[in-house]
Design an enzyme around this catalytic site. Structure first.
Site, PDB file in Angstrom:
ATOM      1  N   ASP A  85    -126.421 -11.147  33.405  1.00  0.00           N
ATOM      2  CA  ASP A  85    -127.522 -10.858  34.321  1.00  0.00           C
ATOM      3  C   ASP A  85    -127.216  -9.573  35.088  1.00  0.00           C
ATOM      4  OD1 ASP A  85    -129.845 -11.395  36.018  1.00  0.00           O
ATOM      5  OD2 ASP A  85    -128.381 -11.944  37.545  1.00  0.00           O
ATOM      6  N   ASP A 122    -129.282  -8.181  38.509  1.00  0.00           N
ATOM      7  CA  ASP A 122    -129.430  -8.275  39.964  1.00  0.00           C
ATOM      8  C   ASP A 122    -128.794  -9.564  40.486  1.00  0.00           C
ATOM      9  OD1 ASP A 122    -130.180  -7.681  42.545  1.00  0.00           O
ATOM     10  OD2 ASP A 122    -132.246  -7.234  42.042  1.00  0.00           O
TER      11      ASP A 122
END
Length: 255
Positions: free
Chosen positions: A10, A12
């Site tokens: 991932d 953010d």
């Protein structure tokens, strides 16, 4: 901790928060590069091209490239072009989504007579754009949304996400879309295919349980929760299905 061959990561909350690099993130990517580990950044953001995502990371001090990025824009275009090559699409979204659709050979049109309606995050959303989407869905267009995130983190706080925009069309038409992004398996299956490894050799890393960790769980791959973003360790402990690991930061993953 198991030594994996492939890492799905991932962005953010895992690599950065807004414009701030998260502790251990750069060192972790350097470790993967040094040891020739396969990795992909798996992002629900459809508004940016893979090159724009890579440029942002490199400007922040990372060493990576667009080949290491799979977005919901790419996953969406891949999904449509595989089952309906050359289909016509009305889209709401940014330049990243438009580029992905056109590069996949799909026809992007600006009217309600299309095969598909695709909704991605659009910071310039208007009533007219939503109106055309609703009319197209009512006309029989297949309805796809890049992801169901109802809010997105920002320096200002949590702002409306793509799921919020999508809900307008859903409520108006009574039609539920096919969602492509995390925690759905569609983007994860494409990421695993692109990385070229078995599920047993891969792990999903992220901060948010409801998207990142569930994406791994739903796809039957191991997961690493990082305590650097939205979901806290206490919240993780209360879940019925736990991640494979939970770490304070990515320094703990480096061998």
């Amino acid at each position: 901790m198991k030594d994996y061959k492939g890492y799905l990561i991932d962005l953010d909350g895992t690599m950065y928060k807004g414009s701030e690099v998260i502790e251990g993130a750069i060192e972790f990517i350097d470790y993967l590069n040094k040891h020739n580990k396969s990795y992909l950044f798996v992002t629900n953001n459809s508004s940016k091209t893979p090159q724009e995502v890579a440029d942002k990371l490199n400007d922040m001090g990372f060493n990576t490239s667009s080949e290491h990025v799979i977005s919901t824009a790419l996953a969406t275009s891949g999904y449509i072009s595989e089952i309906d090559p050359g289909a016509s699409v009305y889209m709401i979204g940014g330049s990243g989504l438009k580029s992905a659709l056109t590069e996949a050979g799909l026809e992007v049109k600006n009217d309600e007579h299309v095969d598909y309606v695709v909704i991605g995050l659009d910071v310039e959303i208007t009533y007219e754009k939503l109106s055309v989407a609703c009319l197209a869905v009512r006309n029989g267009a297949k309805f796809i949304s890049t992801n169901k995130d109802v809010s997105i983190p920002n320096e200002r706080g949590f702002l409306p996400g793509n799921g919020s925009l999508t809900s307008v069309v859903t409520v108006s038409t009574g039609k539920t879309p096919i969602f492509i992004g995390k925690p759905e398996a569609i983007i994860m299956n494409q990421a695993i295919e692109k990385i070229g490894l078995s599920k047993e050799e891969c792990v999903m890393i992220g901060d948010l349980y409801d998207t990142d960790i569930l994406a791994g769980i739903n796809s039957n791959i191991d997961t690493i929760h990082v305590q650097t973003g939205v979901t806290s360790l206490d919240e993780i402990k209360a879940k019925d299905v736990l991640p494979t690991y939970s770490v304070q930061n990515l320094f703990e993953v480096i061998k």
